[in-house]
Scaffold this motif. Sequence first.
Motif, PDB file in Angstrom:
ATOM      1  N   GLU A  55       0.833  -1.207   0.000  1.00 26.05           N
ATOM      2  CA  GLU A  55       0.000   0.000   0.000  1.00 26.05           C
ATOM      3  C   GLU A  55       0.868   1.258   0.000  1.00 26.05           C
ATOM      4  O   GLU A  55       0.530   2.252  -0.634  1.00 26.05           O
ATOM      5  N   VAL A  56       2.000   1.219   0.717  1.00 21.54           N
ATOM      6  CA  VAL A  56       2.931   2.349   0.710  1.00 21.54           C
ATOM      7  C   VAL A  56       3.432   2.604  -0.716  1.00 21.54           C
ATOM      8  O   VAL A  56       3.447   3.734  -1.191  1.00 21.54           O
ATOM      9  N   ASP A  80      -7.530  18.122  -6.856  1.00 19.75           N
ATOM     10  CA  ASP A  80      -7.206  16.697  -6.970  1.00 19.75           C
ATOM     11  C   ASP A  80      -5.765  16.437  -6.532  1.00 19.75           C
ATOM     12  O   ASP A  80      -5.493  15.479  -5.810  1.00 19.75           O
ATOM     13  N   VAL A  81      -4.855  17.289  -6.976  1.00 23.14           N
ATOM     14  CA  VAL A  81      -3.455  17.136  -6.567  1.00 23.14           C
ATOM     15  C   VAL A  81      -3.338  17.312  -5.056  1.00 23.14           C
ATOM     16  O   VAL A  81      -2.681  16.522  -4.377  1.00 23.14           O
ATOM     17  N   GLY A  82      -4.011  18.329  -4.533  1.00 22.32           N
ATOM     18  CA  GLY A  82      -3.988  18.562  -3.092  1.00 22.32           C
ATOM     19  C   GLY A  82      -4.522  17.377  -2.310  1.00 22.32           C
ATOM     20  O   GLY A  82      -3.956  16.979  -1.288  1.00 22.32           O
ATOM     21  N   ASP A  87      -3.641  12.956   1.210  1.00 20.85           N
ATOM     22  CA  ASP A  87      -3.871  11.537   1.492  1.00 20.85           C
ATOM     23  C   ASP A  87      -2.541  10.814   1.705  1.00 20.85           C
ATOM     24  O   ASP A  87      -2.398  10.024   2.639  1.00 20.85           O
ATOM     25  N   PHE A  88      -1.570  11.111   0.842  1.00 22.18           N
ATOM     26  CA  PHE A  88      -0.247  10.499   0.961  1.00 22.18           C
ATOM     27  C   PHE A  88       0.367  10.820   2.324  1.00 22.18           C
ATOM     28  O   PHE A  88       0.830   9.926   3.038  1.00 22.18           O
ATOM     29  N   ILE A  89       0.335  12.087   2.700  1.00 25.43           N
ATOM     30  CA  ILE A  89       0.955  12.519   3.954  1.00 25.43           C
ATOM     31  C   ILE A  89       0.250  11.893   5.156  1.00 25.43           C
ATOM     32  O   ILE A  89       0.894  11.336   6.052  1.00 25.43           O
ATOM     33  N   VAL A  90      -1.082  11.970   5.174  1.00 22.02           N
ATOM     34  CA  VAL A  90      -1.841  11.434   6.311  1.00 22.02           C
ATOM     35  C   VAL A  90      -1.619   9.935   6.460  1.00 22.02           C
ATOM     36  O   VAL A  90      -1.352   9.429   7.558  1.00 22.02           O
ATOM     37  N   MET A  96       3.662   5.112   9.594  1.00 19.94           N
ATOM     38  CA  MET A  96       4.886   5.214  10.399  1.00 19.94           C
ATOM     39  C   MET A  96       4.589   5.121  11.893  1.00 19.94           C
ATOM     40  O   MET A  96       5.342   4.490  12.639  1.00 19.94           O
ATOM     41  N   MET A  97       3.472   5.726  12.327  1.00 12.54           N
ATOM     42  CA  MET A  97       3.111   5.609  13.743  1.00 12.54           C
ATOM     43  C   MET A  97       2.797   4.155  14.099  1.00 12.54           C
ATOM     44  O   MET A  97       3.186   3.676  15.168  1.00 12.54           O
ATOM     45  N   TRP A  98       2.097   3.456  13.200  1.00 13.71           N
ATOM     46  CA  TRP A  98       1.792   2.041  13.418  1.00 13.71           C
ATOM     47  C   TRP A  98       3.079   1.227  13.527  1.00 13.71           C
ATOM     48  O   TRP A  98       3.212   0.386  14.421  1.00 13.71           O
TER      49      TRP A  98
END
Length: 180
Positions: A55-56, A80-82, A87-90, A96-98
């Motif tokens: 998924e990453v 759409d780009v935003g 989505d990528f960042i969140v 990473m937290m997981w």
Amino acid sequence: MGSVLTTRSFAQSSATSRFTRRCTIIPKNLIFSKLKTRDPDAAAIVGDLAHEHQEVVDRLHRFAHAIDGVLADREILRQDVGNIVRDFIVRERHHMMWEERDVFSAALKALSAQDWTEIASAVTDDGDPLFSETAEATSDALRAHILELEQEAEAEWSSVAFLSAMAGNPLNGAEIVGPY
């Protein structure tokens, strides 16, 4: 927009994929593999790391494809780009937290010093892909292309300013101080 970017896009860049796999996914998969051997119950609780990493990679490709679209001047809505970037960042932060909370804490408890040594030696045998000769050449080509674009913009600005001044309209009275 540019020959450098159209011949090898960010999304299709083998360097991007190699870096992601080599510097993030492979080491984590090695850790998880050792965790499954040392503590299968903890590994089962952690879940499917390989699926998470696929998924990453998929998110990275969507993100890169959106950036390529912008760089190639394709029509793509800013929203759409935003949305893709957000989505990528969140999702990456969540991933990473997981990993920090579940995967690495379980690995720290279960893996031996020898396991960590084996993991470290397995991932450090190759050079850093960000500092390879290929990466340096790509960076040099991109830097030259950016400078070329800057020179073109300055020439265009000078031309517009000159023609505007010749017409008696120095850009609606704005002071001309440079290309910006």
